[in-house]
Design a protein around this motif. Structure first.
Motif, short mmCIF file in Angstrom:
data_model
loop_
_atom_site.label_atom_id
_atom_site.label_comp_id
_atom_site.label_asym_id
_atom_site.label_seq_id
_atom_site.Cartn_x
_atom_site.Cartn_y
_atom_site.Cartn_z
N ALA A 1 0.83 -1.21 0.00
CA ALA A 1 0.00 0.00 0.00
C ALA A 1 0.86 1.26 0.00
O ALA A 1 0.38 2.33 -0.38
N ASP A 2 2.13 1.14 0.40
CA ASP A 2 2.99 2.32 0.47
C ASP A 2 3.76 2.60 -0.82
O ASP A 2 3.90 3.75 -1.22
N CYS A 3 4.30 1.55 -1.47
CA CYS A 3 5.11 1.80 -2.67
C CYS A 3 4.56 1.14 -3.94
O CYS A 3 5.07 1.38 -5.02
N GLY A 4 3.54 0.28 -3.81
CA GLY A 4 2.92 -0.35 -4.98
C GLY A 4 3.61 -1.61 -5.47
O GLY A 4 3.17 -2.22 -6.44
N GLN A 5 4.69 -2.03 -4.82
CA GLN A 5 5.41 -3.24 -5.23
C GLN A 5 4.46 -4.45 -5.17
O GLN A 5 3.71 -4.60 -4.21
N VAL A 6 4.50 -5.29 -6.21
CA VAL A 6 3.71 -6.53 -6.23
C VAL A 6 4.63 -7.67 -5.80
O VAL A 6 5.71 -7.85 -6.36
N LEU A 7 4.19 -8.42 -4.81
CA LEU A 7 4.98 -9.50 -4.20
C LEU A 7 4.32 -10.84 -4.50
O LEU A 7 3.21 -11.10 -4.03
N ILE A 8 4.99 -11.67 -5.27
CA ILE A 8 4.44 -12.99 -5.60
C ILE A 8 5.48 -14.04 -5.29
O ILE A 8 6.57 -13.99 -5.85
N PRO A 9 5.18 -14.98 -4.41
CA PRO A 9 3.98 -15.07 -3.59
C PRO A 9 3.90 -13.94 -2.58
O PRO A 9 4.91 -13.30 -2.27
N PRO A 10 2.70 -13.68 -2.04
CA PRO A 10 2.55 -12.62 -1.05
C PRO A 10 3.39 -12.90 0.19
O PRO A 10 3.69 -14.05 0.50
N LEU B 1 7.18 -13.91 -11.31
CA LEU B 1 7.08 -15.27 -10.81
C LEU B 1 7.98 -16.17 -11.63
O LEU B 1 8.00 -16.08 -12.87
N LEU B 2 8.73 -17.01 -10.96
CA LEU B 2 9.61 -17.97 -11.61
C LEU B 2 8.84 -19.26 -11.85
O LEU B 2 8.06 -19.70 -11.00
N GLY B 3 9.07 -19.88 -12.99
CA GLY B 3 8.43 -21.17 -13.26
C GLY B 3 8.96 -21.79 -14.53
O GLY B 3 9.65 -21.15 -15.33
N ARG B 4 8.64 -23.06 -14.68
CA ARG B 4 8.98 -23.75 -15.92
C ARG B 4 8.15 -23.22 -17.07
O ARG B 4 7.03 -22.78 -16.89
#
Length: 143
Positions: A32-41, A96-99
């Motif tokens: 909510a402060d900087c808008g960074q998207v974190l995956i997974p949360p 997100l990292l994945g095959r």
């Protein structure tokens, strides 16, 4: 900010993230402060350190940000090598990292991809940690 109690069912934990993914919902934390998207949360933003993190559904589409081919796989996956893995930037900006379900030579930076989720195979369950055996497997397919 959505108030999430930190227990095994919280979407801010890996078990909670994978439970949601098994139900077809890719979740990300959004600071909510900087808008960074974190995956997974996660409960705190790795960009600014804020604990004001909301959990929101994320798109299952994006593009290849970086990729490589794995030739020397962990022993449990030696039979799968070589295979392609990528860091995918989702349309929301989270990564997100994945095959990737494509040969290395068929993948390029900025290729559009879509996330698919499936149940783990018996072989994948056999090498998973005890608490991971039912976690779904995510892979990216070229669009």
């Amino acid at each position: 900010m959505t108030d999430h109690e930190l227990d095994a069912d919280s979407p801010l934990t890996l078990p909670g993230f994978f439970d949601a993914l098994a139900d077809g919902d890719l979740l990300g934390g959004v600071c909510a402060d900087c808008g960074q998207v974190l995956i997974p949360p996660r409960p705190a933003c790795y960009e600014c350190g804020s604990r004001a993190v909301d959990v929101e559904s994320q798109p299952n589409t994006g593009h290849v940000h970086s990729y490589t081919e794995v030739h020397t796989a962990p022993p449990a996956f030696e039979g799968d090598a070589p295979y392609t893995v990528a860091v995918v930037e989702l349309d929301s900006g989270g990564r997100l990292l994945g095959r990737v379900d494509a040969a290395y030579e068929d993948v390029a930076i900025d290729d559009p991809v879509e996330l698919s989720v499936r149940a783990p195979t018996e072989e994948e369950r056999a090498v998973a940690l005890s608490y991971e055996t039912e976690w779904p497997i995510h892979e990216f397919e070229l669009r």
